[in-house]
Motif scaffolding. Structure first.
Motif, PDB file in Angstrom:
ATOM      1  N   MET A   1       0.853  -1.175   0.000  1.00  0.00           N
ATOM      2  CA  MET A   1       0.000   0.000   0.000  1.00  0.00           C
ATOM      3  C   MET A   1       0.899   1.237   0.000  1.00  0.00           C
ATOM      4  SD  MET A   1      -2.781   1.195   2.872  1.00  0.00           S
ATOM      5  CE  MET A   1      -4.233   0.474   2.165  1.00  0.00           C
ATOM      6  N   ASN A   2       0.598   2.152  -0.883  1.00  0.00           N
ATOM      7  CA  ASN A   2       1.343   3.409  -0.910  1.00  0.00           C
ATOM      8  C   ASN A   2       0.452   4.541  -0.389  1.00  0.00           C
ATOM      9  OD1 ASN A   2      -0.323   4.203  -3.044  1.00  0.00           O
ATOM     10  ND2 ASN A   2       1.114   3.490  -4.584  1.00  0.00           N
ATOM     11  N   GLY A   9      -8.373   4.655   0.777  1.00  0.00           N
ATOM     12  CA  GLY A   9      -9.009   3.858   1.822  1.00  0.00           C
ATOM     13  C   GLY A   9      -9.583   4.713   2.932  1.00  0.00           C
ATOM     14  N   MET A  10      -8.841   5.745   3.349  1.00  0.00           N
ATOM     15  CA  MET A  10      -9.322   6.646   4.392  1.00  0.00           C
ATOM     16  C   MET A  10     -10.586   7.376   3.941  1.00  0.00           C
ATOM     17  SD  MET A  10      -5.721   8.281   5.767  1.00  0.00           S
ATOM     18  CE  MET A  10      -6.521   9.635   6.603  1.00  0.00           C
ATOM     19  N   ALA A  11     -10.569   7.854   2.701  1.00  0.00           N
ATOM     20  CA  ALA A  11     -11.717   8.592   2.179  1.00  0.00           C
ATOM     21  C   ALA A  11     -12.958   7.700   2.127  1.00  0.00           C
ATOM     22  CB  ALA A  11     -11.397   9.136   0.789  1.00  0.00           C
ATOM     23  N   GLU A  12     -12.773   6.474   1.681  1.00  0.00           N
ATOM     24  CA  GLU A  12     -13.902   5.554   1.570  1.00  0.00           C
ATOM     25  C   GLU A  12     -14.446   5.171   2.952  1.00  0.00           C
ATOM     26  OE1 GLU A  12     -14.686   1.041  -0.018  1.00  0.00           O
ATOM     27  OE2 GLU A  12     -13.299   2.303  -1.169  1.00  0.00           O
ATOM     28  N   ASP A  13     -13.545   4.833   3.882  1.00  0.00           N
ATOM     29  CA  ASP A  13     -13.978   4.406   5.220  1.00  0.00           C
ATOM     30  C   ASP A  13     -14.665   5.523   5.997  1.00  0.00           C
ATOM     31  OD1 ASP A  13     -12.897   1.943   4.676  1.00  0.00           O
ATOM     32  OD2 ASP A  13     -11.101   2.237   5.901  1.00  0.00           O
ATOM     33  N   ALA A  14     -14.155   6.749   5.850  1.00  0.00           N
ATOM     34  CA  ALA A  14     -14.694   7.871   6.616  1.00  0.00           C
ATOM     35  C   ALA A  14     -15.830   8.592   5.895  1.00  0.00           C
ATOM     36  CB  ALA A  14     -13.575   8.867   6.933  1.00  0.00           C
ATOM     37  N   ALA A  19      -9.580  14.656  -1.107  1.00  0.00           N
ATOM     38  CA  ALA A  19      -8.829  15.866  -0.742  1.00  0.00           C
ATOM     39  C   ALA A  19      -8.797  16.038   0.775  1.00  0.00           C
ATOM     40  CB  ALA A  19      -9.443  17.092  -1.407  1.00  0.00           C
ATOM     41  N   ALA A  20      -9.940  15.787   1.423  1.00  0.00           N
ATOM     42  CA  ALA A  20      -9.995  15.901   2.882  1.00  0.00           C
ATOM     43  C   ALA A  20      -9.155  14.809   3.543  1.00  0.00           C
ATOM     44  CB  ALA A  20     -11.438  15.816   3.361  1.00  0.00           C
ATOM     45  N   ALA A  21      -9.193  13.608   2.984  1.00  0.00           N
ATOM     46  CA  ALA A  21      -8.396  12.503   3.524  1.00  0.00           C
ATOM     47  C   ALA A  21      -6.905  12.793   3.367  1.00  0.00           C
ATOM     48  CB  ALA A  21      -8.757  11.202   2.827  1.00  0.00           C
ATOM     49  N   LYS A  22      -6.526  13.362   2.225  1.00  0.00           N
ATOM     50  CA  LYS A  22      -5.117  13.708   1.991  1.00  0.00           C
ATOM     51  C   LYS A  22      -4.662  14.768   2.994  1.00  0.00           C
ATOM     52  CE  LYS A  22      -1.868  15.410  -1.436  1.00  0.00           C
ATOM     53  NZ  LYS A  22      -1.651  15.895  -2.792  1.00  0.00           N
TER      54      LYS A  22
END
Length: 90
Positions: A1-2, A9-14, A19-22
């Motif tokens: 995973m890079n 993954g963060m964007a999908e889970d949350a 952009a917000a996850a980044k």
């Protein structure tokens, strides 16, 4: 995973935008870096902890020539996995 996979993954889970996850990931990494630069330890219970330790100067060998070289002292970052993380991988 890079990094981009992690952001996805963060964007999908949350349920947030990429952009917000980044922005959240970069903030987390920046704060960990600042804390370590100050010599503090960063600990996430169950996940693990990061710390900085001093590696003393030492002598080593150039593998190509076999000559002795001096290796300068430096700070190194260490990570120790927490019990929950260790148990989840085993």
């Amino acid at each position: 995973m890079n990094k981009s996979d992690l952001i996805d993954g963060m964007a999908e889970d949350a349920g947030i935008t990429k952009a917000a996850a980044k922005k959240a990931l970069e903030s987390f990494l920046g704060n960990v870096e600042k804390s370590l630069k100050k010599g503090n330890r960063v600990s996430l219970v169950g996940f693990g902890s990061w710390s900085v330790s001093r590696r003393a100067a030492r002598e080593g060998r150039n593998p190509q020539t076999g000559k002795t070289i001096k290796i300068a002292a430096k700070n190194v970052v260490k990570f120790k996995a927490g019990s929950d993380l260790s148990n989840s991988v085993n």
